[in-house]
Design an enzyme around this catalytic site. Structure first.
Site, mmCIF file in Angstrom:
data_model
loop_
_atom_site.group_PDB
_atom_site.id
_atom_site.type_symbol
_atom_site.label_atom_id
_atom_site.label_comp_id
_atom_site.label_asym_id
_atom_site.label_seq_id
_atom_site.Cartn_x
_atom_site.Cartn_y
_atom_site.Cartn_z
ATOM 1 N N HIS A 175 97.468 54.478 -66.705
ATOM 2 C CA HIS A 175 96.660 56.099 -67.658
ATOM 3 C C HIS A 175 96.298 57.139 -66.525
ATOM 4 C CE1 HIS A 175 97.354 54.559 -71.965
ATOM 5 N NE2 HIS A 175 97.010 53.295 -71.125
ATOM 6 N N ASP B 85 102.807 60.282 -72.452
ATOM 7 C CA ASP B 85 102.242 59.814 -73.127
ATOM 8 C C ASP B 85 102.693 60.467 -74.514
ATOM 9 O OD1 ASP B 85 100.491 56.634 -73.167
ATOM 10 O OD2 ASP B 85 100.693 57.760 -74.979
ATOM 11 N N ASN C 91 94.754 48.778 -68.332
ATOM 12 C CA ASN C 91 94.797 47.967 -69.748
ATOM 13 C C ASN C 91 95.232 46.610 -69.582
ATOM 14 O OD1 ASN C 91 93.129 49.592 -70.766
ATOM 15 N ND2 ASN C 91 94.002 50.419 -71.738
ATOM 16 N N HIS D 177 101.107 49.771 -66.247
ATOM 17 C CA HIS D 177 101.256 50.723 -66.209
ATOM 18 C C HIS D 177 99.697 51.166 -65.791
ATOM 19 C CE1 HIS D 177 100.893 49.986 -70.721
ATOM 20 N NE2 HIS D 177 100.104 50.597 -70.894
HETATM 21 P P1 5GP Z 1 98.119 50.295 -73.532
HETATM 22 O O1 5GP Z 1 97.566 50.735 -74.671
HETATM 23 O O2 5GP Z 1 99.288 49.378 -73.087
HETATM 24 O O3 5GP Z 1 97.124 50.736 -71.989
HETATM 25 O O4 5GP Z 1 99.075 51.612 -73.007
HETATM 26 C C1 5GP Z 1 100.238 52.040 -73.877
HETATM 27 C C2 5GP Z 1 100.332 53.676 -73.557
HETATM 28 O O5 5GP Z 1 101.819 53.383 -74.273
HETATM 29 C C3 5GP Z 1 99.889 53.674 -75.016
HETATM 30 O O6 5GP Z 1 98.827 55.172 -74.766
HETATM 31 C C4 5GP Z 1 101.002 54.134 -75.975
HETATM 32 O O7 5GP Z 1 100.295 55.846 -76.592
HETATM 33 C C5 5GP Z 1 101.977 54.634 -74.872
HETATM 34 N N1 5GP Z 1 103.635 54.634 -75.740
HETATM 35 C C6 5GP Z 1 104.051 53.370 -76.262
HETATM 36 N N2 5GP Z 1 105.281 53.055 -76.151
HETATM 37 C C7 5GP Z 1 105.794 54.653 -75.660
HETATM 38 C C8 5GP Z 1 106.891 55.368 -75.402
HETATM 39 O O8 5GP Z 1 107.318 54.757 -76.364
HETATM 40 N N3 5GP Z 1 106.292 56.580 -75.019
HETATM 41 C C9 5GP Z 1 105.632 57.120 -74.348
HETATM 42 N N4 5GP Z 1 105.608 57.806 -73.370
HETATM 43 N N5 5GP Z 1 104.411 56.376 -74.003
HETATM 44 C C10 5GP Z 1 104.744 55.304 -74.597
#
Ligand code: 5GP
Ligand code: ZN
Length: 135
Positions: free
Chosen positions: A103, A32, A88, A101
């Site tokens: 985590h 991440d 989420n 996705h």
């Molecule tokens: P969500 O909030 O949708 O559950 O998690 C999205 C996650 O994707 C966040 O933890 C954020 O830091 C990560 N993220 C967003 N854009 C990118 C990216 O371009 N590359 C990577 N490796 N992680 C990303």
């Protein structure tokens, strides 16, 4: 199916470079960009699904098996003390990238990762209502 406007479709396909820990025909596992702790990684399917509501059943099963394999290996590599698997669905639940996705967040004793919630009390009214509706 892919979505041309989706950043995780591009990352999963390798069109945008990422720190890839693992890859197979169905998934890419990447670090991440904004880790909650050292080693925070994401399991991203190569096909586009908005979130768990839409995810293909077989792929959902594979994702959990992959999470198990990854954290069993990573816990030894990282020397962490525990793991949270977080997933989420929709904005109200903290989803910010609308491509399914999972985590994998390593936990270290005494860390300040904030995943907690205030523990309420299950009321008789809620219990009765929900059990009636779900059955
Ligand atoms: P969500 O909030 O949708 O559950 O998690 C999205 C996650 O994707 C966040 O933890 C954020 O830091 C990560 N993220 C967003 N854009 C990118 C990216 O371009 N590359 C990577 N490796 N992680 C990303
Ligand atoms: Zn996508």
């Amino acid at each position: 199916m892919k979505d041309d406007r989706c950043i995780f479709c591009k990352i999963a396909a390798g069109e945008i470079p990422s720190a890839t820990l693992y890859e197979d025909t169905d998934f890419r596992v990447v670090l991440d960009l904004n880790p909650a702790s050292k080693g925070h990684a994401l399991i991203i399917p190569k096909e586009h699904y908005r979130n768990l509501y839409d995810l293909d059943d077989a792929l959902a099963a594979k994702a959990l098996v992959l999470a198990k394999k990854m954290i069993c290996k990573l816990k030894d590599v990282l020397g962490c003390d525990g793991y949270n698997i977080v997933q989420n669905n929709e904005e109200a639940a903290g989803q910010s990238v609308f491509h399914f996705h999972m985590h994998m967040i390593p936990r270290y004793q005494g860390d300040t990762v904030g995943l907690g919630w205030h523990m309420g009390t299950l009321t008789e009214e809620d219990k009765k209502e929900l059990l009636e509706k779900i059955r």
